[in-house]
Scaffold this motif. Structure first.
Motif, short mmCIF file in Angstrom:
data_model
loop_
_atom_site.label_atom_id
_atom_site.label_comp_id
_atom_site.label_asym_id
_atom_site.label_seq_id
_atom_site.Cartn_x
_atom_site.Cartn_y
_atom_site.Cartn_z
N ALA A 28 0.83 -1.20 0.00
CA ALA A 28 0.00 0.00 0.00
C ALA A 28 0.87 1.25 0.00
O ALA A 28 1.87 1.32 0.72
CB ALA A 28 -0.91 0.00 1.22
N GLY A 29 0.50 2.22 -0.84
CA GLY A 29 1.23 3.48 -0.89
C GLY A 29 2.45 3.47 -1.79
O GLY A 29 3.22 4.43 -1.80
N THR A 30 2.64 2.39 -2.57
CA THR A 30 3.78 2.32 -3.49
C THR A 30 3.30 2.04 -4.91
O THR A 30 2.19 1.56 -5.12
CB THR A 30 4.78 1.22 -3.08
N ILE A 31 4.17 2.33 -5.87
CA ILE A 31 3.89 2.05 -7.28
C ILE A 31 4.90 1.03 -7.79
O ILE A 31 6.12 1.23 -7.64
CB ILE A 31 3.98 3.32 -8.14
N THR A 32 4.41 -0.04 -8.36
CA THR A 32 5.26 -1.04 -9.00
C THR A 32 5.00 -1.00 -10.50
O THR A 32 3.86 -1.17 -10.93
CB THR A 32 4.98 -2.45 -8.47
N ALA A 33 6.05 -0.77 -11.27
CA ALA A 33 5.93 -0.76 -12.73
C ALA A 33 6.18 -2.17 -13.26
O ALA A 33 7.20 -2.79 -12.95
CB ALA A 33 6.93 0.21 -13.35
N LEU A 34 5.23 -2.67 -14.04
CA LEU A 34 5.35 -3.98 -14.69
C LEU A 34 5.55 -3.72 -16.17
O LEU A 34 4.62 -3.29 -16.86
CB LEU A 34 4.09 -4.81 -14.44
N VAL A 172 -1.51 9.39 -10.78
CA VAL A 172 -1.24 8.05 -10.25
C VAL A 172 -0.36 8.15 -9.01
O VAL A 172 -0.56 7.44 -8.02
CB VAL A 172 -0.57 7.18 -11.33
N GLN A 173 0.61 9.07 -9.04
CA GLN A 173 1.46 9.28 -7.87
C GLN A 173 0.63 9.76 -6.68
O GLN A 173 0.88 9.36 -5.55
CB GLN A 173 2.55 10.30 -8.19
N ARG A 174 -0.35 10.59 -6.94
CA ARG A 174 -1.21 11.08 -5.85
C ARG A 174 -2.03 9.95 -5.24
O ARG A 174 -2.27 9.93 -4.04
CB ARG A 174 -2.12 12.20 -6.36
N PHE A 175 -2.45 8.99 -6.08
CA PHE A 175 -3.14 7.82 -5.53
C PHE A 175 -2.25 7.13 -4.51
O PHE A 175 -2.69 6.77 -3.40
CB PHE A 175 -3.50 6.84 -6.65
N ALA A 176 -0.99 6.90 -4.90
CA ALA A 176 -0.05 6.21 -4.01
C ALA A 176 0.17 7.02 -2.74
O ALA A 176 0.26 6.46 -1.64
CB ALA A 176 1.26 5.95 -4.73
N VAL A 180 -2.83 4.15 -1.72
CA VAL A 180 -3.23 3.11 -2.67
C VAL A 180 -1.98 2.42 -3.22
O VAL A 180 -1.01 3.09 -3.60
CB VAL A 180 -4.05 3.71 -3.83
N GLY A 181 -1.99 1.10 -3.27
CA GLY A 181 -0.92 0.37 -3.93
C GLY A 181 -1.23 0.26 -5.41
O GLY A 181 -2.36 -0.09 -5.78
#
Length: 233
Positions: A28-34, A172-176, A180-181
């Motif tokens: 939660a609170g991070t962004i993972t790029a796939l 998207v960064q603001r979501f994190a 939000v994960g």
């Protein structure tokens, strides 16, 4: 802290696996790029997580709870929201009406629109009259109105110019930032890595890199090798 965890997940279509043995934890609170070449199985992996299709092996858990027997609708209600490819808006509905499809009340609609000033000005306009970038904002705002815990985003940039996509990435960064994960599949690799904390590169259906996103940005050679299917770092 809440996590979405994949352990040795393999997804098959037709004759065999399209992506194999993926283990990944999104916090939660991070962004993972796939990221990875076309046809590497990225979309299939997101579909397995959201319940569109079932993995052929492996496990997926949300905050420690197995999702194998949870339907797609059940996963969405539990907070796993999937933004699929394409701008899935309802063109005859206004911006606000699109958001009401997922929001529980007017307050949640207002809070979602507050993150998108351009949409706030057009809340009563039919989405058919919006630009492609604005329609994608509607999709993002509608997803945020659903109060996601984890957001799976598949090719948000599809059909958009890079300059328009760059306007969406800070959202998207603001979501994190709000806890939000995010698991982000994206064709604009460097832009996605630029906002991500972690990265997973898949090539030929297998993980070829897993680690920090910045490390890939700092090493074009490492990124190139990962895209060619080199051994995971």
């Amino acid at each position: 802290m809440s996590t979405l965890e994949l352990t040795d997940v393999t997804v098959s279509r037709g004759a065999g696996p399209v992506i194999s043995n993926v283990s990944l934890t999104v916090t939660a609170g991070t962004i993972t790029a796939l990221v990875g070449p076309n046809g590497a199985g990225k979309t299939s992996l997101l579909e397995a997580v959201s319940g569109v299709i079932a993995p052929s092996s492996g496990s997926i858990t949300l905050a420690g709870t197995p999702l194998a027997k949870v339907s797609r609708v059940g996963r969405a209600r539990a907070g796993v929201i999937h933004i699929e490819q394409g701008r899935a808006v309802f063109p005859s509905l206004t911006v606000a009406e699109n958001l009401r499809l997922t929001a529980r009340n007017t307050t949640e609609v207002d809070e979602a629109l507050a993150m998108f000033p351009e949409l706030e000005k057009r809340r009563n306009s039919p989405t058919a009259l919006l630009s492609g970038g604005e329609q994608q904002m509607v999709v993002l705002a509608r997803s945020f109105a659903a109060r996601p815990k984890f957001l799976l985003i598949d090719e948000m940039s599809l059909g958009l110019a890079p300059v328009v996509f760059m306007r969406l990435l800070p959202l998207v960064q603001r979501f994190a930032e709000q806890g939000v994960g995010v698991l982000l599949v994206e064709q604009f690799t460097h832009l996605a890595l630029g906002v991500a904390d972690d990265a997973l590169v898949v090539a030929s259906g297998r993980v070829s890199y897993q680690g920090g996103a910045q490390a890939l940005l700092d090493s074009p050679e490492l990124l190139h090798r990962a895209y060619l299917g080199g051994e995971a770092a």
